[in-house]
Scaffold this motif. Structure first.
Motif, PDB file in Angstrom:
ATOM      1  N   ALA A 216       0.828  -1.207   0.000  1.00 14.72           N
ATOM      2  CA  ALA A 216       0.000   0.000   0.000  1.00 14.72           C
ATOM      3  C   ALA A 216       0.864   1.261   0.000  1.00 14.72           C
ATOM      4  CB  ALA A 216      -0.928  -0.003   1.208  1.00 14.72           C
ATOM      5  N   ALA A 221      -0.704   4.891  -0.933  1.00 13.98           N
ATOM      6  CA  ALA A 221      -1.896   5.013  -0.098  1.00 13.98           C
ATOM      7  C   ALA A 221      -1.555   5.692   1.215  1.00 13.98           C
ATOM      8  CB  ALA A 221      -2.494   3.625   0.173  1.00 13.98           C
ATOM      9  N   LYS A 225      -6.234   5.794   4.224  1.00 14.66           N
ATOM     10  CA  LYS A 225      -6.716   4.879   3.191  1.00 14.66           C
ATOM     11  C   LYS A 225      -6.288   3.449   3.500  1.00 14.66           C
ATOM     12  CE  LYS A 225      -7.555   4.954  -1.745  1.00 14.66           C
ATOM     13  NZ  LYS A 225      -7.265   5.661  -3.021  1.00 14.66           N
ATOM     14  N   GLN A 226      -5.100   3.275   4.066  1.00 22.43           N
ATOM     15  CA  GLN A 226      -4.652   1.939   4.458  1.00 22.43           C
ATOM     16  C   GLN A 226      -5.565   1.347   5.527  1.00 22.43           C
ATOM     17  OE1 GLN A 226      -0.493   1.633   5.494  1.00 22.43           O
ATOM     18  NE2 GLN A 226       0.129   3.001   3.827  1.00 22.43           N
ATOM     19  N   TRP A 228      -8.804   1.968   5.939  1.00 25.69           N
ATOM     20  CA  TRP A 228     -10.097   1.599   5.376  1.00 25.69           C
ATOM     21  C   TRP A 228     -10.006   0.455   4.375  1.00 25.69           C
ATOM     22  CZ3 TRP A 228     -14.568   2.745   7.410  1.00 25.69           C
ATOM     23  CH2 TRP A 228     -14.684   3.888   8.191  1.00 25.69           C
ATOM     24  N   LYS A 229      -8.899   0.397   3.640  1.00 27.54           N
ATOM     25  CA  LYS A 229      -8.786  -0.593   2.573  1.00 27.54           C
ATOM     26  C   LYS A 229      -8.045  -1.866   2.987  1.00 27.54           C
ATOM     27  CE  LYS A 229     -10.872   1.971  -0.478  1.00 27.54           C
ATOM     28  NZ  LYS A 229     -12.200   1.575  -1.018  1.00 27.54           N
ATOM     29  N   ILE A 318     -16.919  -4.753   2.310  1.00 24.10           N
ATOM     30  CA  ILE A 318     -15.634  -4.080   2.469  1.00 24.10           C
ATOM     31  C   ILE A 318     -14.466  -4.935   2.005  1.00 24.10           C
ATOM     32  CG2 ILE A 318     -16.474  -2.703   4.393  1.00 24.10           C
ATOM     33  CD1 ILE A 318     -14.994  -4.548   6.276  1.00 24.10           C
TER      34      ILE A 318
END
Length: 319
Positions: A216, A221, A225-226, A228-229, A318
Protein backbone atom coordinates in the motif's frame (compact mmCIF):
# COMPACT_ATOMS: atom_id res chain seq x y z
CA UNK A 1 -11.61 -67.09 -21.02
CA UNK A 2 -14.84 -68.95 -20.29
CA UNK A 3 -17.94 -66.88 -19.50
CA UNK A 4 -18.34 -68.62 -16.13
CA UNK A 5 -14.79 -67.64 -15.14
CA UNK A 6 -15.39 -64.01 -16.13
CA UNK A 7 -18.65 -63.94 -14.18
CA UNK A 8 -16.89 -65.46 -11.17
CA UNK A 9 -14.15 -62.77 -11.30
CA UNK A 10 -16.77 -60.02 -11.49
CA UNK A 11 -18.55 -61.44 -8.48
CA UNK A 12 -15.30 -61.65 -6.50
CA UNK A 13 -14.49 -58.02 -7.43
CA UNK A 14 -17.97 -56.90 -6.39
CA UNK A 15 -17.69 -58.72 -3.06
CA UNK A 16 -14.24 -57.21 -2.46
CA UNK A 17 -15.54 -53.73 -3.25
CA UNK A 18 -18.52 -54.24 -0.92
CA UNK A 19 -16.28 -55.49 1.87
CA UNK A 20 -13.95 -52.51 1.42
CA UNK A 21 -16.88 -50.09 1.39
CA UNK A 22 -18.32 -51.66 4.55
CA UNK A 23 -14.92 -51.48 6.27
CA UNK A 24 -14.63 -47.77 5.44
CA UNK A 25 -18.18 -47.08 6.64
CA UNK A 26 -17.57 -48.97 9.89
CA UNK A 27 -14.36 -47.03 10.44
CA UNK A 28 -16.16 -43.74 9.89
CA UNK A 29 -19.02 -44.82 12.16
CA UNK A 30 -16.57 -45.83 14.89
CA UNK A 31 -14.85 -42.46 14.61
CA UNK A 32 -18.17 -40.60 14.82
CA UNK A 33 -19.16 -42.62 17.88
CA UNK A 34 -15.84 -41.78 19.54
CA UNK A 35 -16.37 -38.08 18.83
CA UNK A 36 -19.94 -38.38 20.04
CA UNK A 37 -18.82 -39.86 23.34
CA UNK A 38 -16.49 -36.90 23.84
CA UNK A 39 -19.27 -34.42 23.10
CA UNK A 40 -21.91 -36.25 25.15
CA UNK A 41 -20.96 -34.73 28.56
CA UNK A 42 -21.15 -31.22 27.13
CA UNK A 43 -24.49 -32.05 25.49
CA UNK A 44 -25.90 -33.41 28.75
CA UNK A 45 -24.63 -30.34 30.61
CA UNK A 46 -26.28 -28.06 28.01
CA UNK A 47 -29.60 -29.92 28.16
CA UNK A 48 -29.69 -29.97 31.97
CA UNK A 49 -28.53 -26.41 32.66
CA UNK A 50 -29.80 -24.53 29.57
CA UNK A 51 -32.61 -26.29 27.71
CA UNK A 52 -34.45 -27.69 30.72
CA UNK A 53 -34.45 -24.40 32.71
CA UNK A 54 -35.73 -22.50 29.66
CA UNK A 55 -38.54 -25.01 29.06
CA UNK A 56 -39.42 -24.83 32.77
CA UNK A 57 -39.48 -21.04 32.59
CA UNK A 58 -41.83 -21.17 29.60
CA UNK A 59 -44.08 -23.61 31.47
CA UNK A 60 -44.28 -21.33 34.51
CA UNK A 61 -44.91 -18.30 32.27
CA UNK A 62 -48.29 -19.72 31.19
CA UNK A 63 -49.40 -20.57 34.74
CA UNK A 64 -50.43 -18.58 37.83
CA UNK A 65 -47.23 -19.45 39.71
CA UNK A 66 -46.55 -16.91 42.47
CA UNK A 67 -45.34 -16.66 46.05
CA UNK A 68 -48.93 -17.14 47.21
CA UNK A 69 -49.59 -20.13 44.93
CA UNK A 70 -46.68 -22.51 44.46
CA UNK A 71 -48.65 -25.74 44.00
CA UNK A 72 -51.77 -26.82 42.06
CA UNK A 73 -50.87 -24.39 39.28
CA UNK A 74 -53.52 -23.40 36.76
CA UNK A 75 -53.03 -22.71 33.07
CA UNK A 76 -53.67 -19.02 32.27
CA UNK A 77 -52.50 -18.91 28.65
CA UNK A 78 -50.67 -15.77 27.57
CA UNK A 79 -52.17 -13.58 30.28
CA UNK A 80 -48.74 -13.03 31.86
CA UNK A 81 -47.29 -11.94 28.52
CA UNK A 82 -50.06 -9.38 28.10
CA UNK A 83 -49.32 -7.99 31.56
CA UNK A 84 -45.76 -7.14 30.49
CA UNK A 85 -47.07 -4.33 28.29
CA UNK A 86 -49.00 -2.90 31.24
CA UNK A 87 -46.05 -3.05 33.63
CA UNK A 88 -44.09 0.20 33.73
CA UNK A 89 -41.15 -1.47 35.48
CA UNK A 90 -40.69 -4.13 32.80
CA UNK A 91 -41.24 -1.69 29.93
CA UNK A 92 -38.63 0.67 31.40
CA UNK A 93 -36.28 -2.30 31.77
CA UNK A 94 -36.65 -3.28 28.11
CA UNK A 95 -36.16 0.31 26.90
CA UNK A 96 -33.12 1.01 29.07
CA UNK A 97 -31.53 -2.34 28.22
CA UNK A 98 -31.80 -1.60 24.50
CA UNK A 99 -30.36 1.91 24.90
CA UNK A 100 -27.55 0.67 27.12
CA UNK A 101 -26.67 -2.24 24.80
CA UNK A 102 -26.69 -0.04 21.69
CA UNK A 103 -24.43 2.59 23.24
CA UNK A 104 -22.04 -0.02 24.62
CA UNK A 105 -21.82 -1.84 21.29
CA UNK A 106 -21.10 1.28 19.20
CA UNK A 107 -18.69 3.08 21.52
CA UNK A 108 -16.88 0.04 22.93
CA UNK A 109 -16.19 -1.21 19.41
CA UNK A 110 -15.13 2.22 18.13
CA UNK A 111 -12.93 3.17 21.10
CA UNK A 112 -11.39 -0.29 21.29
CA UNK A 113 -10.51 -0.17 17.60
CA UNK A 114 -8.92 3.27 17.92
CA UNK A 115 -6.86 2.21 20.94
CA UNK A 116 -5.74 -0.99 19.22
CA UNK A 117 -4.55 0.83 16.09
CA UNK A 118 -2.75 3.46 18.19
CA UNK A 119 -1.08 0.95 20.52
CA UNK A 120 -0.03 -1.30 17.66
CA UNK A 121 2.57 1.31 16.73
CA UNK A 122 6.19 1.10 17.87
CA UNK A 123 5.92 3.18 21.04
CA UNK A 124 8.32 2.86 23.96
CA UNK A 125 5.44 2.81 26.44
CA UNK A 126 2.99 0.71 24.43
CA UNK A 127 3.18 -2.34 26.74
CA UNK A 128 2.58 -0.15 29.79
CA UNK A 129 -0.31 1.61 28.08
CA UNK A 130 -1.86 -1.70 27.01
CA UNK A 131 -1.74 -2.93 30.61
CA UNK A 132 -3.23 0.32 31.92
CA UNK A 133 -6.17 0.24 29.51
CA UNK A 134 -6.82 -3.47 30.04
CA UNK A 135 -6.51 -3.42 33.85
CA UNK A 136 -10.13 -2.33 34.61
CA UNK A 137 -11.46 -5.44 32.82
CA UNK A 138 -9.76 -7.62 35.45
CA UNK A 139 -11.95 -6.30 38.29
CA UNK A 140 -15.48 -7.35 39.11
CA UNK A 141 -18.22 -4.98 37.89
CA UNK A 142 -19.38 -4.70 41.51
CA UNK A 143 -15.98 -3.33 42.53
CA UNK A 144 -16.01 -0.96 39.57
CA UNK A 145 -19.50 0.12 40.56
CA UNK A 146 -18.51 0.95 44.14
CA UNK A 147 -15.44 2.79 42.85
CA UNK A 148 -17.39 4.98 40.45
CA UNK A 149 -20.11 5.53 43.03
CA UNK A 150 -17.40 7.06 45.18
CA UNK A 151 -15.98 9.12 42.30
CA UNK A 152 -19.35 10.42 41.08
CA UNK A 153 -20.85 11.14 44.48
CA UNK A 154 -22.20 14.62 45.16
CA UNK A 155 -21.09 14.41 48.80
CA UNK A 156 -17.91 15.98 50.15
CA UNK A 157 -15.77 12.96 49.21
CA UNK A 158 -16.89 12.81 45.54
CA UNK A 159 -13.65 13.40 43.64
CA UNK A 160 -15.16 14.41 40.30
CA UNK A 161 -17.55 16.96 41.81
CA UNK A 162 -14.79 18.24 44.10
CA UNK A 163 -12.75 18.91 40.98
CA UNK A 164 -15.67 20.70 39.32
CA UNK A 165 -16.26 22.94 42.32
CA UNK A 166 -12.52 23.69 42.49
CA UNK A 167 -12.82 25.01 38.93
CA UNK A 168 -15.79 27.16 39.91
CA UNK A 169 -18.37 24.88 38.27
CA UNK A 170 -21.58 23.49 39.73
CA UNK A 171 -21.80 19.92 40.97
CA UNK A 172 -23.35 17.34 38.65
CA UNK A 173 -25.60 14.67 40.10
CA UNK A 174 -24.41 11.90 37.78
CA UNK A 175 -26.30 9.05 39.41
CA UNK A 176 -29.22 10.94 40.94
CA UNK A 177 -30.40 12.78 37.84
CA UNK A 178 -32.86 10.66 35.83
CA UNK A 179 -31.63 12.22 32.58
CA UNK A 180 -27.96 11.44 33.28
CA UNK A 181 -27.93 8.26 35.36
CA UNK A 182 -28.09 5.69 32.55
CA UNK A 183 -25.43 7.47 30.49
CA UNK A 184 -23.21 7.76 33.56
CA UNK A 185 -23.41 4.00 33.97
CA UNK A 186 -22.50 3.57 30.30
CA UNK A 187 -19.40 5.73 30.82
CA UNK A 188 -18.21 3.56 33.69
CA UNK A 189 -18.62 0.41 31.61
CA UNK A 190 -16.86 1.89 28.61
CA UNK A 191 -13.99 2.70 30.94
CA UNK A 192 -13.96 -0.90 32.15
CA UNK A 193 -14.47 -2.89 28.94
CA UNK A 194 -12.88 -0.84 26.16
CA UNK A 195 -9.49 -2.27 27.12
CA UNK A 196 -10.87 -5.79 26.69
CA UNK A 197 -12.05 -4.92 23.16
CA UNK A 198 -8.63 -3.38 22.50
CA UNK A 199 -6.89 -6.68 23.32
CA UNK A 200 -9.14 -8.60 20.91
CA UNK A 201 -8.43 -6.08 18.15
CA UNK A 202 -4.70 -6.11 18.88
CA UNK A 203 -4.57 -9.88 18.46
CA UNK A 204 -6.26 -9.52 15.07
CA UNK A 205 -4.06 -6.57 14.05
CA UNK A 206 -0.84 -8.44 14.76
CA UNK A 207 -1.95 -11.31 12.50
CA UNK A 208 -2.23 -9.02 9.44
CA UNK A 209 0.79 -9.52 7.12
CA UNK A 210 3.03 -6.45 6.99
CA UNK A 211 3.56 -7.04 3.27
CA UNK A 212 0.11 -5.62 2.61
CA UNK A 213 1.04 -2.30 4.21
CA UNK A 214 4.32 -2.21 2.32
CA UNK A 215 2.46 -2.75 -0.95
CA UNK A 216 0.00 0.00 0.00
CA UNK A 217 2.92 2.36 0.72
CA UNK A 218 4.39 1.63 -2.67
CA UNK A 219 1.03 2.43 -4.27
CA UNK A 220 1.03 5.76 -2.41
CA UNK A 221 -1.90 5.01 -0.10
CA UNK A 222 -2.19 7.32 2.90
CA UNK A 223 -2.46 5.99 6.46
CA UNK A 224 -6.19 6.74 6.48
CA UNK A 225 -6.72 4.88 3.19
CA UNK A 226 -4.65 1.94 4.46
CA UNK A 227 -6.92 1.73 7.48
CA UNK A 228 -10.10 1.60 5.38
CA UNK A 229 -8.79 -0.59 2.57
CA UNK A 230 -6.41 -2.94 4.42
CA UNK A 231 -6.84 -2.88 8.20
CA UNK A 232 -10.63 -2.70 8.61
CA UNK A 233 -11.54 -5.43 6.08
CA UNK A 234 -9.08 -7.85 7.68
CA UNK A 235 -10.36 -7.01 11.18
CA UNK A 236 -13.94 -7.85 10.33
CA UNK A 237 -13.90 -11.17 12.30
CA UNK A 238 -12.76 -9.49 15.54
CA UNK A 239 -15.22 -6.63 15.00
CA UNK A 240 -17.99 -9.23 14.78
CA UNK A 241 -16.87 -10.87 18.04
CA UNK A 242 -16.60 -7.60 19.98
CA UNK A 243 -19.86 -6.15 18.63
CA UNK A 244 -21.97 -9.25 19.27
CA UNK A 245 -20.55 -9.91 22.74
CA UNK A 246 -20.98 -6.23 23.65
CA UNK A 247 -24.60 -6.29 22.51
CA UNK A 248 -25.45 -9.49 24.39
CA UNK A 249 -23.58 -8.35 27.50
CA UNK A 250 -25.31 -4.97 27.36
CA UNK A 251 -28.74 -6.57 27.14
CA UNK A 252 -27.97 -8.79 30.15
CA UNK A 253 -26.41 -6.08 32.32
CA UNK A 254 -27.27 -6.37 36.00
CA UNK A 255 -24.35 -6.21 38.44
CA UNK A 256 -23.09 -2.72 37.60
CA UNK A 257 -26.65 -1.36 37.84
CA UNK A 258 -27.06 -2.98 41.24
CA UNK A 259 -23.80 -1.49 42.49
CA UNK A 260 -24.29 2.03 41.14
CA UNK A 261 -27.99 2.91 41.16
CA UNK A 262 -30.10 -0.19 41.98
CA UNK A 263 -32.31 0.83 39.08
CA UNK A 264 -32.92 4.38 40.27
CA UNK A 265 -33.66 7.19 40.35
CA UNK A 266 -37.19 5.97 39.77
CA UNK A 267 -36.93 3.55 36.86
CA UNK A 268 -34.28 5.59 35.00
CA UNK A 269 -31.67 2.82 35.08
CA UNK A 270 -33.85 -0.25 35.39
CA UNK A 271 -32.77 -2.97 32.98
CA UNK A 272 -34.64 -6.08 32.02
CA UNK A 273 -32.56 -8.10 34.47
CA UNK A 274 -33.15 -5.80 37.43
CA UNK A 275 -36.84 -5.57 36.54
CA UNK A 276 -36.98 -9.36 36.22
CA UNK A 277 -35.40 -9.84 39.66
CA UNK A 278 -37.73 -7.33 41.33
CA UNK A 279 -40.85 -8.71 39.66
CA UNK A 280 -40.00 -12.34 40.35
CA UNK A 281 -38.31 -12.36 43.75
CA UNK A 282 -39.08 -9.07 45.47
CA UNK A 283 -42.75 -8.94 44.49
CA UNK A 284 -43.27 -12.71 44.23
CA UNK A 285 -44.92 -12.75 40.77
CA UNK A 286 -42.88 -15.66 39.47
CA UNK A 287 -45.04 -16.33 36.43
CA UNK A 288 -44.81 -12.71 35.24
CA UNK A 289 -41.07 -12.78 35.75
CA UNK A 290 -40.87 -16.00 33.75
CA UNK A 291 -42.88 -14.42 30.93
CA UNK A 292 -40.53 -11.43 30.82
CA UNK A 293 -37.59 -13.86 30.74
CA UNK A 294 -39.02 -15.68 27.73
CA UNK A 295 -39.68 -12.40 25.90
CA UNK A 296 -36.18 -11.23 26.74
CA UNK A 297 -34.70 -14.44 25.35
CA UNK A 298 -36.60 -13.98 22.08
CA UNK A 299 -35.51 -10.34 21.84
CA UNK A 300 -31.85 -11.24 22.40
CA UNK A 301 -32.01 -14.03 19.81
CA UNK A 302 -33.66 -11.72 17.27
CA UNK A 303 -31.19 -8.88 17.80
CA UNK A 304 -28.21 -11.24 17.68
CA UNK A 305 -29.43 -12.85 14.45
CA UNK A 306 -29.99 -9.48 12.79
CA UNK A 307 -26.56 -8.26 13.94
CA UNK A 308 -24.82 -11.34 12.58
CA UNK A 309 -26.48 -10.91 9.19
CA UNK A 310 -25.76 -7.18 9.03
CA UNK A 311 -22.13 -7.68 10.04
CA UNK A 312 -21.81 -10.52 7.52
CA UNK A 313 -23.09 -8.30 4.68
CA UNK A 314 -20.82 -5.49 5.85
CA UNK A 315 -17.85 -7.85 5.79
CA UNK A 316 -18.62 -8.90 2.19
CA UNK A 317 -18.97 -5.26 1.09
CA UNK A 318 -15.63 -4.08 2.47
CA UNK A 319 -13.62 -7.06 1.30
Amino acid sequence: MKPTAVLWQHQVAAVSFLEGWMAVRLKLLRRELNYGMLILPALVFYLVFAVYPFLSMFYYSVTDYSISKMTDLSFVGFKNYESIFNNDLLLAGFKNSLIYALLMTVFQTAFGLVLAVFLDRKLLTRNVLRSVFFLPAVFSPLIIGFLWNYLMSTSDFGLINNGLTALGLAKINFLGDADLALYSVVVTQLWQWTGWAMVIFLANLQSIPKDLYEAADIDGASSWKQFWKVTLPLMQPSVNVVAVTAMIGGLKVFDIILALTDGGPGNATQTIMTAYIKTSFNEGFYSKGAASGVVFFVVVMFITTVMMRVLGKWGKQIQ
